[in-house]
Motif scaffolding. Sequence first.
Motif, PDB file in Angstrom:
ATOM      1  N   LEU A 272       0.798  -1.229   0.000  1.00 33.16           N
ATOM      2  CA  LEU A 272       0.000   0.000   0.000  1.00 33.16           C
ATOM      3  C   LEU A 272       0.829   1.276   0.000  1.00 33.16           C
ATOM      4  O   LEU A 272       0.401   2.288  -0.558  1.00 33.16           O
ATOM      5  CB  LEU A 272      -0.930   0.028   1.222  1.00 33.16           C
ATOM      6  CG  LEU A 272      -1.945  -1.106   1.338  1.00 33.16           C
ATOM      7  CD1 LEU A 272      -2.743  -0.954   2.629  1.00 33.16           C
ATOM      8  CD2 LEU A 272      -2.879  -1.133   0.141  1.00 33.16           C
ATOM      9  N   ASP A 273       1.994   1.262   0.621  1.00 31.60           N
ATOM     10  CA  ASP A 273       2.757   2.495   0.778  1.00 31.60           C
ATOM     11  C   ASP A 273       4.245   2.179   0.882  1.00 31.60           C
ATOM     12  O   ASP A 273       4.656   1.011   0.765  1.00 31.60           O
ATOM     13  CB  ASP A 273       2.282   3.244   2.033  1.00 31.60           C
ATOM     14  CG  ASP A 273       2.543   4.742   1.963  1.00 31.60           C
ATOM     15  OD1 ASP A 273       3.202   5.186   1.013  1.00 31.60           O
ATOM     16  OD2 ASP A 273       2.074   5.471   2.857  1.00 31.60           O
ATOM     17  N   ASP A 274       5.034   3.206   1.094  1.00 32.26           N
ATOM     18  CA  ASP A 274       6.494   3.095   1.175  1.00 32.26           C
ATOM     19  C   ASP A 274       6.964   3.737   2.466  1.00 32.26           C
ATOM     20  O   ASP A 274       7.411   4.881   2.475  1.00 32.26           O
ATOM     21  CB  ASP A 274       7.122   3.772  -0.051  1.00 32.26           C
ATOM     22  CG  ASP A 274       8.641   3.805   0.013  1.00 32.26           C
ATOM     23  OD1 ASP A 274       9.217   3.058   0.824  1.00 32.26           O
ATOM     24  OD2 ASP A 274       9.248   4.589  -0.746  1.00 32.26           O
ATOM     25  N   GLN A 318       1.083   4.056  -8.825  1.00 34.49           N
ATOM     26  CA  GLN A 318       0.399   4.221  -7.550  1.00 34.49           C
ATOM     27  C   GLN A 318       0.933   5.433  -6.790  1.00 34.49           C
ATOM     28  O   GLN A 318       0.185   6.127  -6.088  1.00 34.49           O
ATOM     29  CB  GLN A 318       0.554   2.957  -6.702  1.00 34.49           C
ATOM     30  CG  GLN A 318      -0.425   2.855  -5.546  1.00 34.49           C
ATOM     31  CD  GLN A 318      -1.854   2.559  -5.982  1.00 34.49           C
ATOM     32  OE1 GLN A 318      -2.115   2.368  -7.160  1.00 34.49           O
ATOM     33  NE2 GLN A 318      -2.768   2.549  -5.037  1.00 34.49           N
ATOM     34  N   GLU A 319       2.221   5.716  -6.932  1.00 33.20           N
ATOM     35  CA  GLU A 319       2.795   6.902  -6.314  1.00 33.20           C
ATOM     36  C   GLU A 319       2.137   8.159  -6.867  1.00 33.20           C
ATOM     37  O   GLU A 319       1.886   9.123  -6.124  1.00 33.20           O
ATOM     38  CB  GLU A 319       4.302   6.950  -6.545  1.00 33.20           C
ATOM     39  CG  GLU A 319       5.088   5.912  -5.764  1.00 33.20           C
ATOM     40  CD  GLU A 319       6.564   5.921  -6.117  1.00 33.20           C
ATOM     41  OE1 GLU A 319       6.984   6.838  -6.871  1.00 33.20           O
ATOM     42  OE2 GLU A 319       7.300   5.025  -5.669  1.00 33.20           O
ATOM     43  N   PRO A 332      -1.818  12.082 -15.774  1.00 30.31           N
ATOM     44  CA  PRO A 332      -0.387  11.838 -15.592  1.00 30.31           C
ATOM     45  C   PRO A 332      -0.022  10.353 -15.538  1.00 30.31           C
ATOM     46  O   PRO A 332       1.066   9.966 -15.959  1.00 30.31           O
ATOM     47  CB  PRO A 332      -0.058  12.533 -14.263  1.00 30.31           C
ATOM     48  CG  PRO A 332      -1.351  12.740 -13.575  1.00 30.31           C
ATOM     49  CD  PRO A 332      -2.371  12.887 -14.652  1.00 30.31           C
ATOM     50  N   VAL A 333      -0.933   9.509 -15.040  1.00 32.49           N
ATOM     51  CA  VAL A 333      -0.665   8.070 -15.033  1.00 32.49           C
ATOM     52  C   VAL A 333      -0.583   7.532 -16.460  1.00 32.49           C
ATOM     53  O   VAL A 333       0.332   6.782 -16.812  1.00 32.49           O
ATOM     54  CB  VAL A 333      -1.753   7.312 -14.230  1.00 32.49           C
ATOM     55  CG1 VAL A 333      -1.702   5.822 -14.531  1.00 32.49           C
ATOM     56  CG2 VAL A 333      -1.571   7.540 -12.732  1.00 32.49           C
ATOM     57  N   SER A 393      -4.197   0.979  -8.384  1.00 29.37           N
ATOM     58  CA  SER A 393      -5.375   0.287  -7.892  1.00 29.37           C
ATOM     59  C   SER A 393      -6.202   1.225  -7.035  1.00 29.37           C
ATOM     60  O   SER A 393      -5.716   1.730  -6.015  1.00 29.37           O
ATOM     61  CB  SER A 393      -4.956  -0.946  -7.075  1.00 29.37           C
ATOM     62  OG  SER A 393      -6.020  -1.435  -6.300  1.00 29.37           O
ATOM     63  N   PHE A 394      -7.453   1.464  -7.435  1.00 25.83           N
ATOM     64  CA  PHE A 394      -8.330   2.318  -6.633  1.00 25.83           C
ATOM     65  C   PHE A 394      -8.604   1.718  -5.259  1.00 25.83           C
ATOM     66  O   PHE A 394      -8.519   2.422  -4.242  1.00 25.83           O
ATOM     67  CB  PHE A 394      -9.654   2.570  -7.353  1.00 25.83           C
ATOM     68  CG  PHE A 394     -10.706   3.140  -6.446  1.00 25.83           C
ATOM     69  CD1 PHE A 394     -10.659   4.453  -6.030  1.00 25.83           C
ATOM     70  CD2 PHE A 394     -11.732   2.337  -5.975  1.00 25.83           C
ATOM     71  CE1 PHE A 394     -11.607   4.966  -5.158  1.00 25.83           C
ATOM     72  CE2 PHE A 394     -12.688   2.843  -5.107  1.00 25.83           C
ATOM     73  CZ  PHE A 394     -12.622   4.162  -4.707  1.00 25.83           C
TER      74      PHE A 394
END
Length: 588
Positions: A272-274, A318-319, A332-333, A393-394
Amino acid sequence: MNCYRKNTYVLSTLLLLASQISLVTLFLFLSSNEVLSLFVFTEAFAPVTYKSDVVTTSLASSKITKKQSAIYDGSEFVSILSFLKYVGVPVQDEDGNDVTFIPQTRSGYMNFVTFKEGNDRMLGVECKDCSDEDEDEIKLRKMSDGTYLYEESIVAIPNKAGFTDAAVISTAHAALCGVHVGAVSSRAGDEYSLMEKIVVLGGGEYACFVALALTALGSRVTLVTTRPMQLKDTPLNPLRESKVEAMSPVVGEEDQGFAEYLVEFDSVIDTLDDEAKFVNVKLIDEGVKRLVGEYGVGAKLKQAHQCQRYISTLTKSQEIVLKEGLLFARPPVLTYQSRIEKQVTLNDLVYLPYPPGFQNTLAKIFDKGLLLPVDRNENGANGRKKSFVRGCSFPDYAELEIWPKDTTDGAAVRYGFPGIKELTLEARVDEMMGSLQSKDKNDRRKSKSENPFVLDSYCIEDIQEEIIDKKRNAVVFVSASYCTTCRSITPQYTRMARISKEEKNSDLFFVKANTVGKGGKRLSKILGVESVPTFLLFKNGERYGDSFGITKLPSKKLDAIIENMESGSEWDPSLIMGEESKRRTRIQ
């Protein structure tokens, strides 16, 4: 926190459904990215140690059926690059020089090749720019079109429904970071040891695939998610009938975080995150330190929970979503994915070498019938492209947004992570050297003026000077800043001290002793404390009875022990019977 559970249960249930049925097409991002995968389970899980086997087949009948470039980017790419350096696999540029800096594109790729050997279908990884001269140093397989494959990368593709070339390559691409990098603990020759207890953060399709694949390797996996994965009998739950344990980030009536509840684990795979901030890494060596727990959140997890590995599988797409927000991220994606998928043909990306042992990882995943049949990102179907990158991913974005935050230490952090301050490399080296000379003035941090009721102690000298030398009656609360339970009961401990002084007019002295740092470690060693939170009492400057654990304040047990001491009675061991040790954290 109880309100959090009630308010988010319905939302998390909807997220689970939205991520696995066609209604996801209502959202802008994941029109078909979150299709429910079919996972098939067979025989018992494999042991946690494996050895690399070499596949030998005939060259004459080899025929390539598909060749595709799988791109890794963002924090996922840095995690992979750091892992390769950690296990001793050099990453080189076009001139044959070892890469020491993270490339400016923060992206790399690997070519997967499917081919037929008679009636058998196989998958391998291309050794780019290799030639016949390299065969003396590397075991290679030369295909009929001149493509060279790493011999040790070749794995058989099962003759099962759904195992198309595109699905197999997509699965291999997904398995590298989340499964292989997250599971392999060390390298010794051809032997690869696997992590035994692994935590996967997130409940999306990719996270579930990673969790199931890790169980196929033989690891014990806990999946932490805000989605209702605990309802494993739900027909749409991809973890149904699996050995994966699912839990919420917040556990029990006392709102324990997942890390504190699990106590010890070997690896954390964050989908999910970094939290390690791989996104900021510039040197590969710096990435290694964050990967293996020498710096940042990895050091926190290692210190508090014996965790040996933290990796992030966060993609660049995702970032972008996390930065721009769901409504504004799509343009931008799309621009980014279109550009990065074309850069492979321009040789602007780093080509990743084959990670040793990956063949065994894929073989075990395929043997269990596991696939991640995601055939597209926001930029279109992957199967029709020469190169592809994993998208966004939403549901993962939404899950991260509703993940509860812990603000106990001031800054908001995801609930469950240790909330201690960033450990510096110098501090880690100092601890490793075993320096316990806490008499240095710089290590004598005294009580904070903003708390007139409790003395904050960081060394044994404070106990000596303020309690023993002054022959005081005292309560000592031994804690650690990485202990969530300790932080949660601190306000109640201060309140207890205030009431004792202002309302009861008692001369009882209250101390909070922190076990972090050189002085803190020496303090805990002298006091004989191994886990926190721990309480101990002094009567007229001398130890009164044994230490004991309490995880919730107010506490009838603590009140009874204090009353017994102040009444002049001798120590009564029965007062600490049934102490709560289950939720306490071992001192690191």
